[in-house]
Design a protein around this motif. Structure first.
Motif, PDB file in Angstrom:
ATOM      1  N   ALA A  86      13.768  -1.735 -10.492  1.00 33.09           N
ATOM      2  CA  ALA A  86      14.495  -1.181  -9.347  1.00 33.09           C
ATOM      3  C   ALA A  86      13.528  -0.434  -8.435  1.00 33.09           C
ATOM      4  N   ALA A  87      12.616   0.320  -9.055  1.00 34.73           N
ATOM      5  CA  ALA A  87      11.637   1.076  -8.265  1.00 34.73           C
ATOM      6  C   ALA A  87      10.755   0.124  -7.469  1.00 34.73           C
ATOM      7  N   ALA A  88      10.369  -0.984  -8.103  1.00 39.48           N
ATOM      8  CA  ALA A  88       9.522  -1.965  -7.422  1.00 39.48           C
ATOM      9  C   ALA A  88      10.221  -2.513  -6.191  1.00 39.48           C
ATOM     10  N   GLU A  89      11.516  -2.783  -6.346  1.00 38.52           N
ATOM     11  CA  GLU A  89      12.277  -3.317  -5.206  1.00 38.52           C
ATOM     12  C   GLU A  89      12.341  -2.303  -4.065  1.00 38.52           C
ATOM     13  N   GLU A  90      12.582  -1.077  -4.459  1.00 44.07           N
ATOM     14  CA  GLU A  90      12.685  -0.026  -3.452  1.00 44.07           C
ATOM     15  C   GLU A  90      11.357   0.174  -2.720  1.00 44.07           C
ATOM     16  N   LEU A  91      10.279   0.190  -3.511  1.00 45.88           N
ATOM     17  CA  LEU A  91       8.948   0.355  -2.908  1.00 45.88           C
ATOM     18  C   LEU A  91       8.619  -0.818  -1.985  1.00 45.88           C
ATOM     19  N   ALA A  92       9.020  -2.029  -2.413  1.00 44.06           N
ATOM     20  CA  ALA A  92       8.737  -3.209  -1.598  1.00 44.06           C
ATOM     21  C   ALA A  92       9.419  -3.098  -0.238  1.00 44.06           C
ATOM     22  N   TRP A  93      10.654  -2.582  -0.236  1.00 46.61           N
ATOM     23  CA  TRP A  93      11.341  -2.380   1.050  1.00 46.61           C
ATOM     24  C   TRP A  93      10.580  -1.401   1.921  1.00 46.61           C
ATOM     25  N   LEU A 144       3.840   2.679  -8.494  1.00 46.57           N
ATOM     26  CA  LEU A 144       4.508   1.897  -9.518  1.00 46.57           C
ATOM     27  C   LEU A 144       3.720   1.949 -10.833  1.00 46.57           C
ATOM     28  N   TYR A 145       2.415   1.811 -10.685  1.00 44.99           N
ATOM     29  CA  TYR A 145       1.541   1.850 -11.852  1.00 44.99           C
ATOM     30  C   TYR A 145       1.700   3.182 -12.592  1.00 44.99           C
ATOM     31  N   GLU A 146       1.648   4.277 -11.846  1.00 41.65           N
ATOM     32  CA  GLU A 146       1.788   5.607 -12.455  1.00 41.65           C
ATOM     33  C   GLU A 146       3.111   5.716 -13.206  1.00 41.65           C
ATOM     34  N   MET A 147       4.137   5.136 -12.592  1.00 43.22           N
ATOM     35  CA  MET A 147       5.464   5.213 -13.178  1.00 43.22           C
ATOM     36  C   MET A 147       5.522   4.456 -14.510  1.00 43.22           C
TER      37      MET A 147
END
Lengths: 354, 141
Positions: free
Chosen positions: A325-332, A348-351
């Motif tokens: 979900a975070a990846a999708e949000e970051l991609a936006w 994302l990596y840190e997460m």
């Protein structure tokens, strides 16, 4: 066939078991790692030859004829033929076997077709697994036919002991052969369709390109290979540090250099294929005699290990709902130019790692 | 199946498309091969004039889920059962076998009797064949 039975029967060369084991590995069925670890100790004996080159250059026909030569010499051969998987439907039309079907009834020839299943390097993720199964099952040679390649599909160099680059007349000018990429991975060159006009020119162009590259790499310790070889030479120098160091350096300088031979073939009739096979054997003698074989197999092991680890990290990312979900949000955010891709990737990596 | 079939990991349906017998017309086989490919399957195409022995050997080495054969020459009553016999001889019981081509209706019951799962004659839509295969493959793991 139970799964433990599959392993023992595959090791004894049972064709159905070999075939099933390749599927289990290719499909990454739960527990396939355990099966792999049981066969792995029995690998490393086969001479693994990669055949690569542009689409339509005659790779399948060449492999078919190489298999025939192999059998004439009383050796067995396993073949892994890779064709592209559609990125849109996931389907594939695997047609390499079409040119090899006359070996279907010969137990000394095992042919397996594979789709790339999303990999872009010219082979599939499971190709090395299939190679290992065939190796463990006792085939003397394992030949891998890559998909028809363009300019940068060099992954075959990380699994084959010997890479044969197939070229044909009429594809481009002499600049093509000095570009980086596939031209650099050939241990042998087969100029196929030698009955076509322009064959001498292709041979001359390859020869000039090889001379240029041997000048460029002089003192660099042998022919240039894919990135990573320099790192390994660093490692062996470290290992040899101390009293023996000077001797090792001398030995390194004296190590005979492999000059890739250029052979002309006419796969359709089999002309020149015996010589090509001889050259592959000669290359193996060179590898074994100089210690280069160990270097190459180390590089294969390293790239595989890293790939498996990065694959697991990737799966961790996509399986973890939160991270996904975070990846999708970051991609936006990246798409809207609110942050840059590096910052998003790092976030994302840190997460994931924490 | 469903989702996992379309991605690059997990099981894909593998199909051997073969032309047993001596007729040299493989347009139909190619159309079916292409349709199965577009449905996300891995299709191994072995070409013309294959003997039942070659077909069975290839099916085993390729570890396929399905053998799809097409015959236009009229030799189906001999060659289809021969493939089934050879599979049984090798102890293979998890491959779905389907046939197609110019097959008279009155021959179909006997072919099904010997183990051919279904026969698709001219006029069958490719989506029908795809659906039949997806619903009837024997191996799911």
């Amino acid at each position: 066939m139970g799964r433990t039975e599959v392993v023992s029967r595959a090791l004894s060369g049972d064709i159905r078991a070999v075939s099933r084991l390749i599927s289990l590995i290719e499909d990454c069925v739960p527990g396939f790692e355990g099966l792999y670890s049981e066969i792995y100790p029995f690998t490393g004996k086969a001479h693994v030859i990669g055949i690569t080159g542009p689409p339509g250059s005659g790779k399948s026909t060449l492999v078919d004829k190489m298999a025939a030569v192999c059998r004439e010499r009383g050796k067995t051969v396993g073949i892994v033929a890779v064709d592209p998987t559609s990125p849109f439907t996931g389907g594939a039309l695997l047609g390499d076997r079409l040119r090899m079907q006359r070996h279907a009834l010969d137990d000394g020839v095992f042919i397996r077709s594979m789709g790339t299943r999303g990999q872009l390097g010219g082979i599939s993720r499971a190709t090395s697994g299939a190679v290992d199964v065939l190796d463990a099952a006792g085939y003397d040679y394992v030949i891998i036919e890559t998909v028809g390649v363009g300019q940068s599909e060099v992954e075959i160099a990380s699994i084959a002991d010997t890479v044969v680059l197939v070229q044909v007349p009429g594809l481009g000018d002499d600049i093509q052969v000095i570009k980086a990429g596939v031209m650099e991975i050939g241990d042998l060159f087969a100029v196929n369709k030698k009955d076509r006009p322009g064959v001498e020119r292709v041979v001359a162009e390859i020869r000039i390109a090889l001379e240029l590259s041997s000048v460029a790499s002089r003192g660099g310790g042998g022919t240039s290979r894919i990135a990573g070889s320099a790192g390994h030479h660093g490692v062996s120098a470290l290992g040899a540090a101390g009293s023996e160091r000077e001797e090792t350096v001398d030995e390194e300088a004296a190590r005979p250099c492999w000059h890739p031979p250029i052979l002309q073939t006419l796969a359709e009739t089999g002309e020149g294929v015996g010589e090509l096979f001889d050259a592959c054997d000669e290359h193996m003698r060179y590898l074994a005699g100089t210690g280069e074989l160990d270097d190459r197999r180390y590089r294969r092991a390293r790239s595989e290990t890293m790939q498996i680890a990065s694959g697991r990290i990737w799966r961790g990312l996509t399986d973890d709902r939160g991270a996904f979900a975070a990846a999708e949000e970051l991609a936006w955010k990246v798409a809207r130019r609110e942050i840059d891709p590096y910052s998003a990737g790092n976030e994302l990596y840190e997460m994931i790692v924490k | 199946m469903g989702d996992s079939m379309g991605t690059d990991t997990g099981r894909k349906i593998r199909v051997l498309v073969a032309k047993p017998g001596l007729d040299g017309h493989d347009r139909g086989a190619k159309v079916v091969a292409r349709a199965l490919r577009d449905a996300g399957m891995e299709v191994i195409y072995t070409g013309l004039r294959q003997t039942p022995e070659q077909i069975v050997a290839a099916a085993i080495q390729e570890d396929v889920d399905v053998i799809a054969m097409s015959i236009l020459s009229g030799a189906h009553n001999v060659l289809f059962p021969k493939v089934m016999d050879l599979l049984r001889e090798k102890g293979v019981d998890d491959i779905l076998v389907v046939g197609g081509g110019i097959i008279p209706d009155e021959d179909i019951p006997a072919l099904k009797e010997c183990g051919i799962a279904d026969i698709f004659t001219p006029g069958t839509s490719t989506s029908e064949t795809v659906k039949f295969i997806e619903e009837n493959v024997k191996r799911r793991s």
